[in-house]
Motif scaffolding. Structure first.
Motif, PDB file in Angstrom:
ATOM      1  N   LYS A 171      18.179   2.478  23.023  1.00  0.00           N
ATOM      2  CA  LYS A 171      19.469   3.044  23.437  1.00  0.00           C
ATOM      3  C   LYS A 171      20.638   2.198  22.926  1.00  0.00           C
ATOM      4  O   LYS A 171      21.568   1.851  23.674  1.00  0.00           O
ATOM      5  CB  LYS A 171      19.539   3.166  24.960  1.00  0.00           C
ATOM      6  N   GLU A 208      17.058   4.858  19.102  1.00  0.00           N
ATOM      7  CA  GLU A 208      16.803   5.707  20.252  1.00  0.00           C
ATOM      8  C   GLU A 208      15.946   4.988  21.286  1.00  0.00           C
ATOM      9  O   GLU A 208      16.167   5.119  22.497  1.00  0.00           O
ATOM     10  CB  GLU A 208      16.108   6.990  19.788  1.00  0.00           C
ATOM     11  N   LYS A 219      24.011   1.307  21.040  1.00  0.00           N
ATOM     12  CA  LYS A 219      25.257   2.039  20.827  1.00  0.00           C
ATOM     13  C   LYS A 219      25.763   1.888  19.396  1.00  0.00           C
ATOM     14  O   LYS A 219      26.273   2.839  18.799  1.00  0.00           O
ATOM     15  CB  LYS A 219      26.322   1.557  21.818  1.00  0.00           C
TER      16      LYS A 219
END
Length: 620
Positions: free
Chosen positions: A403, A400, A405
């Motif tokens: 960020k 998180e 993927k």
């Protein structure tokens, strides 16, 4: 030439860089020295500041180098006549004052990681190094010789205190400089007098000198080494341009946090600029892990470490803030960290930018002390030791924060400082267990207060001499007695006439209203004698039992005695019946059932810790 600082003995010409020394009323030319190399330092000669309500001015500037790029030292003069030095190291500032010579101290006896007691204070040695003065400007307290290689030892104490021992070209009797670590804003220099940060713009977009691949440097002003992600070339950046050093083996796997990725941890936005693969080999088995170098312009450098799906966020820690019992425990911030492992860590592969002269194959002695979810880690070489404070992070937190993927690997095994998931459950279980036990004791007390606990019969019985064991001739009937309510019955049987024999009492409570019979049996025995070990005895002349609840009504007690007919003598016994007594049987069962929960959680928590410490190479 103008000497404005009363303490200055040397001034460097701002036009031709000639070093001019004054001796009384005369001046001497001591040759030229190199020009100052632009660095990322915000300080400059002439800047004025305030420290502890005292004004000062920066009057001189030295740059020293040990072959890996220069560092800055600033000479300051206070309004009250004191002088000092401000040194910079990886974005940190240290204000130091001259404390005289320390006679009898030698360079050879000082080693990184060791404790040093000096000037009524305990210090931890962090670094032992050397460097030459390569450039200078402004006014200085003494002569400078760019040909001399000077040695120094840096140490830290508690609460940011700092110590430098300047041995010069000697190996003994160093000059002592005492001070503390400060942030830029604590120097008290107005923003308008700070120099704009130098940025090596030409290096932000450069190309590898080996494969011509495009390189984007994220911290060109701080980096000393760059590892090309395309060909694995290790490049030097210390001179403001890229120069090829050697070809390295590229990392086998791409970094899980790609270089250049920005993420927010500890309330700060970081950018990932470097990636290391390190490992240790224990009993022929290689254990690898990855380290990600993070950079923030204000906070400097820190680390993110990954091993077997487990993540740790590491912050630099001054050695003086750690009280160390080597290979046993570390103490920091009122917390004890237990020694977990001590290994030789090898840097296998590198990629990205680094603020030191990183190279593949370099080794360090790494020691980890744990207090989950934290740990204190030390990396030691012969000339330097560094400490970091780590906090365990779950993979979702890292994913998180940056960020990411792609999913991160699931944790495998147990990390040294991984929080015990059963410990929190154990705390909660113990709280609930305490509440349930409190309720159990209150309920037991309530039932005890309500119990009648009434003696309804005391029946002494003398067995006739002509009676036969277990026959109606040894039988006795009591007078009827009344039970007014439903309740249990405690039966106590006692005799004082047993000597190396036994007696059994079969009792029956007969309900005269319904004919129902409730029986019990108590066997008493007592034996004694002497042997080679002395006197001995066993058995008891009394016994008791509790019968289940009896309905109200009129009862008669019928007892039949059994005994050893071969033993002659009088036989008697006494039966006492106590109605509606406090019964501890249900209490014991409930108590055991309540304790099963915390026992199970404790077992799981202990198993987790056992599995964790099975990986430690320290033995209690």
């Amino acid at each position: 030439m103008e000497f404005t600082a009363g303490s200055a003995q040397v001034v460097v010409c701002g036009h031709c860089n000639t070093v001019v020394a004054r001796s009384g009323d005369t001046f001497e030319d001591h040759g030229k020295i190199g020009r100052i190399v632009p660095t990322d330092s915000p300080l400059q000669v002439g800047a004025e500041g305030r420290f502890q309500r005292k004004g000062y001015r920066i009057v001189g500037h030295l740059q020293k180098d040990h072959g890996a790029g220069p560092w800055d030292e600033w000479y300051v003069e206070f309004d009250d006549g004191r002088t000092g030095w401000i040194s910079e190291s990886e974005g940190a500032f240290h204000l130091l004052f001259d404390a005289g010579l320390e006679e009898g101290l030698t360079l050879e006896e000082l080693h990184p990681g060791e404790r040093l007691h000096l000037r009524d204070k305990a210090w931890v040695i962090e670094e032992r190094g050397h460097g030459k003065v390569v450039s200078a400007e402004g006014q200085l307290p003494s002569d400078v010789d760019p040909t001399q290689d000077a040695w120094y030892v840096d140490a830290t104490g508690p609460k940011g205190s700092f110590l430098t021992l300047d041995f010069g070209t000697r190996g003994h009797d160093p000059e002592v400089f005492l001070g503390e670590a400060l942030k830029l804003e604590q120097l008290g220099i107005p923003a308008g007098q700070l120099r704009p940060r130098v940025r090596k713009v030409e290096l932000k977009q450069a190309r590898c000198t080996n494969c011509n691949g495009p390189l984007e440097l994220r911290a060109p002003d701080k980096s000393l080494r760059v590892a090309c992600p395309y060909c694995g070339a290790l490049l030097d950046v210390s001179q403001g341009k890229l120069s090829f050093l050697r070809l390295l083996q590229k990392p086998a796997n791409a970094p899980l946090v790609p270089l250049g990725t920005k993420g927010k941890l500890d309330g700060t936005e970081w950018i990932c600029i470097g990636y290391l693969e390190r490992s240790t080999t224990v009993e022929g088995v290689r254990y690898p892990w990855s380290e990600y170098l993070l950079y923030n312009r204000e906070r400097g450098f820190t680390w993110l470490m990954h091993s077997n799906g487990h993540w740790n966020f590491l912050k630099p820690l001054p050695a003086g803030d750690v009280s160390l019992s080597p290979m046993v425990a570390a103490f920091h911030d009122d917390r004890r960290y237990k020694a977990f492992q001590h290994v030789t860590a090898v840097t296998d592969r590198v990629q990205g930018e680094f603020y030191w002269e990183v190279r593949a194959g370099e080794t360090a002695k790494a020691t980890e002390y744990v207090a989950p979810p934290y740990s204190v880690n030390s990396d030691a070489t012969p000339d330097e030791i560094s400490f970091t404070h780590a906090e365990y992070l779950k993979p979702d937190v890292v994913k998180e924060a940056f960020k990411l993927k792609d999913p991160l690997p699931e944790p495998s095994g147990i990390a040294p400082n991984q929080p015990n998931p059963h410990k929190q459950a154990l705390r909660s279980t113990l709280v609930w267990t305490a509440l349930w036990l409190l309720g159990l004791f209150l309920l037991s007390g309530f039932f005890a207060m309500r119990a009648t606990n009434k003696v309804v019969l005391e029946q002494p019985v003398v067995v006739p001499p002509e009676a036969f064991s277990g026959t109606p001739t040894a039988m006795n009937f009591s007078e009827p007695f009344l039970l007014e309510k439903r309740g249990n019955m405690k039966v106590e049987v006692a005799t004082g006439q047993l000597n190396n024999t036994w007696m059994g009492i079969q009792g029956d409570l007969v309900n005269q209203d319904t004919g129902a019979v409730v029986g019990f049996y108590e066997e008493l025995s007592y034996y004694s004698g002497q042997d080679s070990d002395g006197s001995w005895s066993e058995g008891s002349t009394s016994g008791s039992s509790t019968l289940s609840a009896l309905p109200p009504g009129r009862y008669v007690l019928r007892t039949t005695a059994s005994f050893d007919p071969a033993v002659s003598g009088p036989r008697s016994y006494k039966v006492t019946l106590t109605h509606d007594t406090p019964n501890g049987g249900w209490f014991c069962c409930a108590f055991i059932l309540i304790l099963l929960g915390p026992a199970w959680v404790l077992f799981r928590s202990h198993g987790f810790e056992t599995q964790r410490w099975a990986e430690s190479n320290f033995v209690d």
